[in-house]
Scaffold this active site. Structure first.
Site, PDB file in Angstrom:
ATOM      1  N   HIS A 152      12.125   2.768  -4.939  1.00  0.00           N
ATOM      2  CA  HIS A 152      13.078   2.876  -3.824  1.00  0.00           C
ATOM      3  C   HIS A 152      12.734   4.117  -2.990  1.00  0.00           C
ATOM      4  O   HIS A 152      12.285   5.129  -3.523  1.00  0.00           O
ATOM      5  CB  HIS A 152      14.504   2.968  -4.361  1.00  0.00           C
ATOM      6  CG  HIS A 152      15.508   2.825  -3.277  1.00  0.00           C
ATOM      7  ND1 HIS A 152      15.864   3.870  -2.454  1.00  0.00           N
ATOM      8  CD2 HIS A 152      16.192   1.746  -2.830  1.00  0.00           C
ATOM      9  CE1 HIS A 152      16.737   3.441  -1.560  1.00  0.00           C
ATOM     10  NE2 HIS A 152      16.952   2.149  -1.769  1.00  0.00           N
ATOM     11  N   ASN A 195      22.527  -2.602  -4.592  1.00  0.00           N
ATOM     12  CA  ASN A 195      22.106  -1.331  -5.184  1.00  0.00           C
ATOM     13  C   ASN A 195      23.243  -0.334  -4.952  1.00  0.00           C
ATOM     14  O   ASN A 195      23.422   0.145  -3.840  1.00  0.00           O
ATOM     15  CB  ASN A 195      20.808  -0.869  -4.504  1.00  0.00           C
ATOM     16  CG  ASN A 195      20.369   0.505  -4.973  1.00  0.00           C
ATOM     17  OD1 ASN A 195      20.918   1.054  -5.938  1.00  0.00           O
ATOM     18  ND2 ASN A 195      19.377   1.063  -4.291  1.00  0.00           N
ATOM     19  N   TRP A 196      23.968  -0.060  -6.005  1.00  0.00           N
ATOM     20  CA  TRP A 196      25.151   0.812  -5.857  1.00  0.00           C
ATOM     21  C   TRP A 196      24.754   2.278  -5.707  1.00  0.00           C
ATOM     22  O   TRP A 196      25.603   3.118  -5.431  1.00  0.00           O
ATOM     23  CB  TRP A 196      26.086   0.641  -7.060  1.00  0.00           C
ATOM     24  CG  TRP A 196      26.711  -0.729  -7.188  1.00  0.00           C
ATOM     25  CD1 TRP A 196      26.523  -1.821  -6.358  1.00  0.00           C
ATOM     26  CD2 TRP A 196      27.629  -1.157  -8.195  1.00  0.00           C
ATOM     27  NE1 TRP A 196      27.259  -2.882  -6.802  1.00  0.00           N
ATOM     28  CE2 TRP A 196      27.953  -2.510  -7.929  1.00  0.00           C
ATOM     29  CE3 TRP A 196      28.207  -0.534  -9.313  1.00  0.00           C
ATOM     30  CZ2 TRP A 196      28.826  -3.243  -8.732  1.00  0.00           C
ATOM     31  CZ3 TRP A 196      29.083  -1.268 -10.121  1.00  0.00           C
ATOM     32  CH2 TRP A 196      29.389  -2.601  -9.822  1.00  0.00           C
ATOM     33  N   LYS A 197      23.494   2.599  -5.959  1.00  0.00           N
ATOM     34  CA  LYS A 197      23.016   3.993  -5.880  1.00  0.00           C
ATOM     35  C   LYS A 197      23.909   4.884  -6.765  1.00  0.00           C
ATOM     36  O   LYS A 197      24.393   4.417  -7.791  1.00  0.00           O
ATOM     37  CB  LYS A 197      22.936   4.449  -4.423  1.00  0.00           C
ATOM     38  CG  LYS A 197      22.084   3.467  -3.584  1.00  0.00           C
ATOM     39  CD  LYS A 197      21.714   3.935  -2.228  1.00  0.00           C
ATOM     40  CE  LYS A 197      20.875   2.865  -1.526  1.00  0.00           C
ATOM     41  NZ  LYS A 197      20.437   3.251  -0.181  1.00  0.00           N
ATOM     42  N   GLU A 205      12.039  -2.175   2.889  1.00  0.00           N
ATOM     43  CA  GLU A 205      13.143  -1.341   3.358  1.00  0.00           C
ATOM     44  C   GLU A 205      12.598  -0.262   4.280  1.00  0.00           C
ATOM     45  O   GLU A 205      12.118   0.786   3.802  1.00  0.00           O
ATOM     46  CB  GLU A 205      13.847  -0.688   2.168  1.00  0.00           C
ATOM     47  CG  GLU A 205      14.438  -1.681   1.196  1.00  0.00           C
ATOM     48  CD  GLU A 205      15.583  -1.081   0.397  1.00  0.00           C
ATOM     49  OE1 GLU A 205      16.604  -1.750   0.276  1.00  0.00           O
ATOM     50  OE2 GLU A 205      15.459   0.074  -0.073  1.00  0.00           O
ATOM     51  N   GLY A 230      22.680  -1.772   0.142  1.00  0.00           N
ATOM     52  CA  GLY A 230      23.204  -0.508  -0.367  1.00  0.00           C
ATOM     53  C   GLY A 230      24.692  -0.388  -0.069  1.00  0.00           C
ATOM     54  O   GLY A 230      25.539  -0.909  -0.796  1.00  0.00           O
ATOM     55  N   GLY A 231      25.028   0.275   1.030  1.00  0.00           N
ATOM     56  CA  GLY A 231      26.417   0.584   1.380  1.00  0.00           C
ATOM     57  C   GLY A 231      27.358  -0.608   1.300  1.00  0.00           C
ATOM     58  O   GLY A 231      28.457  -0.500   0.735  1.00  0.00           O
ATOM     59  N   SER A 278      20.795  -1.334   5.978  1.00  0.00           N
ATOM     60  CA  SER A 278      22.010  -1.593   6.769  1.00  0.00           C
ATOM     61  C   SER A 278      22.319  -3.081   6.921  1.00  0.00           C
ATOM     62  O   SER A 278      22.752  -3.531   7.985  1.00  0.00           O
ATOM     63  CB  SER A 278      21.920  -0.907   8.135  1.00  0.00           C
ATOM     64  OG  SER A 278      21.814   0.498   7.966  1.00  0.00           O
ATOM     65  N   GLY A 327      20.982   3.182   5.262  1.00  0.00           N
ATOM     66  CA  GLY A 327      22.193   3.998   5.319  1.00  0.00           C
ATOM     67  C   GLY A 327      22.447   4.617   6.678  1.00  0.00           C
ATOM     68  O   GLY A 327      23.273   5.518   6.811  1.00  0.00           O
ATOM     69  N   GLU A 356      14.479   6.379  -1.777  1.00  0.00           N
ATOM     70  CA  GLU A 356      15.135   7.629  -2.186  1.00  0.00           C
ATOM     71  C   GLU A 356      14.403   8.255  -3.372  1.00  0.00           C
ATOM     72  O   GLU A 356      14.353   9.472  -3.512  1.00  0.00           O
ATOM     73  CB  GLU A 356      16.622   7.358  -2.487  1.00  0.00           C
ATOM     74  CG  GLU A 356      17.382   7.135  -1.182  1.00  0.00           C
ATOM     75  CD  GLU A 356      18.436   6.055  -1.225  1.00  0.00           C
ATOM     76  OE1 GLU A 356      18.929   5.719  -2.302  1.00  0.00           O
ATOM     77  OE2 GLU A 356      18.763   5.524  -0.135  1.00  0.00           O
TER      78      GLU A 356
HETATM   79  O1  LIG Z   1      18.686  -0.310  -1.739  1.00  0.00           O
HETATM   80  C1  LIG Z   1      19.289  -0.483  -0.688  1.00  0.00           C
HETATM   81  C2  LIG Z   1      18.861   0.111   0.551  1.00  0.00           C
HETATM   82  O2  LIG Z   1      18.491   1.428   0.403  1.00  0.00           O
HETATM   83  C3  LIG Z   1      19.717  -0.171   1.753  1.00  0.00           C
HETATM   84  O3  LIG Z   1      20.826   0.680   1.812  1.00  0.00           O
HETATM   85  P1  LIG Z   1      21.911   0.444   2.988  1.00  0.00           P
HETATM   86  O4  LIG Z   1      22.290  -1.004   2.909  1.00  0.00           O
HETATM   87  O5  LIG Z   1      23.020   1.379   2.668  1.00  0.00           O
HETATM   88  O6  LIG Z   1      21.213   0.764   4.280  1.00  0.00           O
END
Ligand SMILES: O=C[C@H](O)COP(=O)(O)O
Length: 257
Positions: A96, A9-11, A168, A235-236, A214, A174, A98
């Site tokens: 999600h 998920n590149w957000k 999650e 994510g990150g 994470s 994050g 967010e």
């Molecule tokens: O969609 C992915 C998640 O929100 C995890 O994000 P993260 O890997 O940056 O903690």
């Protein structure tokens, strides 16, 4: 045996150029042939088309980060399920944290999006997870039950076959704080039991339940190696082809037993 899915998920990150470069890197390193692991990337809306082109000829699937439940019309700024299918999306991430906690989406809105996506044959990655306060107050399972019941309201066992769940814990997203393998396994086992109670044993057994929060190459194998963890929503670490492919490699090792 359930397949493993590693989804990135590149957000709200990358540019057109860096997104294409990232997609090319992921496509070049994704396992060809039968690895038991599926790989998906979900770029921002404006980059779906160039990223799809960059993934051409690879096994990497394309996902979107959101969708609207109406088919078309005066909904400024929204993107429909048909539009996502039109540009070659295989899946959409919905619910999600967010979108729940930053953008105020309710279970009711998420459920409308889930149903609209499933009605058109778009795979849904439905995210659920508790806040730190919920966990500390012992409410983790109650929150998961509420989000599952809300998000999957009026979704029958047949439609459920096109759903993937992503657990999650919000406090692990994050933050660099990862749920321990035991914490992840316990939440995933609870989600699977919820599915068995609400649907049936077959639906529960076949559901892919991803862990997100994470995930990195260094912790991926242990997390994905848990009995009830069927992959990762990253994510990150998905913003670097090297790190993301490190997680894919860990998943491939788990799949190989
Ligand atoms: O969609 C992915 C998640 O929100 C995890 O994000 P993260 O890997 O940056 O903690």
């Amino acid at each position: 045996m359930r397949r493993i899915l590693v989804a990135g998920n590149w957000k709200m990150n990358t540019t057109a150029a860096s997104g294409v470069e990232l997609a090319r890197g992921v496509a070049a390193g994704a396992p060809a042939g039968e690895s038991g692991v599926d790989v998906l990337v979900a770029p921002p809306f404006p980059y779906l088309v160039p990223v799809k082109e960059a993934l051409q000829g690879s096994v990497v699937q394309l996902g979107a980060q959101n969708a609207y439940f109406e088919e078309s019309g005066a909904f400024t700024g929204e993107v429909s399920v048909d539009m996502l299918l039109d540009v070659g999306c295989n899946a959409v991430i919905l619910g999600h944290s967010e979108r729940r906690h930053v953008l105020g989406e309710t279970d009711e809105v998420i459920n409308r999006k889930v149903k609209a996506s499933l009605a058109k044959g778009l795979q849904v990655i439905l995210c659920v997870g508790e806040l730190l306060d919920d966990r500390e107050a012992g409410r983790t399972e109650a929150i998961l039950d509420e989000q599952m019941a809300g998000g999957l309201a009026d979704v029958d066992a047949e439609a459920l076959k096109n759903v993937v769940i992503a657990y999650e814990p919000v406090w692990a997203i994050g933050t660099g704080k990862t749920a321990s393998p035991d914490q992840a396994e316990s939440a995933h086992a609870h989600l699977r039991k919820w599915l068995a109670d609400r649907y049936n044993a077959e639906s529960a057994d076949s559901m892919q339940i991803l862990y997100g929060g994470s995930v990195k190459p260094a912790n991926a194998k242990e997390l994905i190696g848990q009995d009830n963890v069927d992959g990762a929503l990253v994510g990150g670490a998905s913003l670097s082809a090297e790190n993301f492919l490190g997680i894919v490699t860990a998943a491939t090792e788990v799949a190989a037993g």
